[in-house]
Design an enzyme around this catalytic site. Sequence first.
Site: not given
Length: 197
Positions: A18, A78, A111
């Site tokens: 990310d 996601k 995450c």
Amino acid sequence: MAKIGRLSSKDSVLFLCDMQEKFRPNIFQFTNIVSNAARLLQASRILGIPPIVTEQYPKGLGPTVPELGAADLTAHAKTSFTMMIEQVEKELEALGNPKQAILCGIEAHACIACTTFDLLEKGMEVHIVADAVSSRSQTDRLFALSRLKQSGAFLTTTEAVLLQLVQDAKHPNFKEIQKLMFQPSPDTGLLAFFSAL
């Protein structure tokens, strides 16, 4: 015998989590975190270590930043706070279920943490590259690293990973890896963390 955490290029996968445009102004040490992750991606290409890239809600948070050098890779979109979504699970299976994960990206307490828990539960050895991982807040980042170490992840640094993967100056790719280390890794604010270790 306890796991000692010796990395091997033959059974590793590089997770790039990310590192997206909208995070740029808000993540502590973003530029240096991405720079270190980019060096690891370059090393993974040299050593044949497969990389896996995710993006958190790219429609809202934008694409992976170009300086990571991952434009040729498919980023898995996601919404969950783990990288271990169905597409990533399938990719790991296709790779023969590597035993070691090298983990970079953001955010450490979200995450990165959730991905670490899932990988550990899967039985993988997790190596979190502390100077290639961050959060918006340094407090969240440092406590996340401490928490993940308690859970059984290994904390390491960019340069340590590069050296462990080649293990010998006679390695056929050592000169190429050495070029990635000409400039020392920038200080990403981790020194204070050692008083807590």
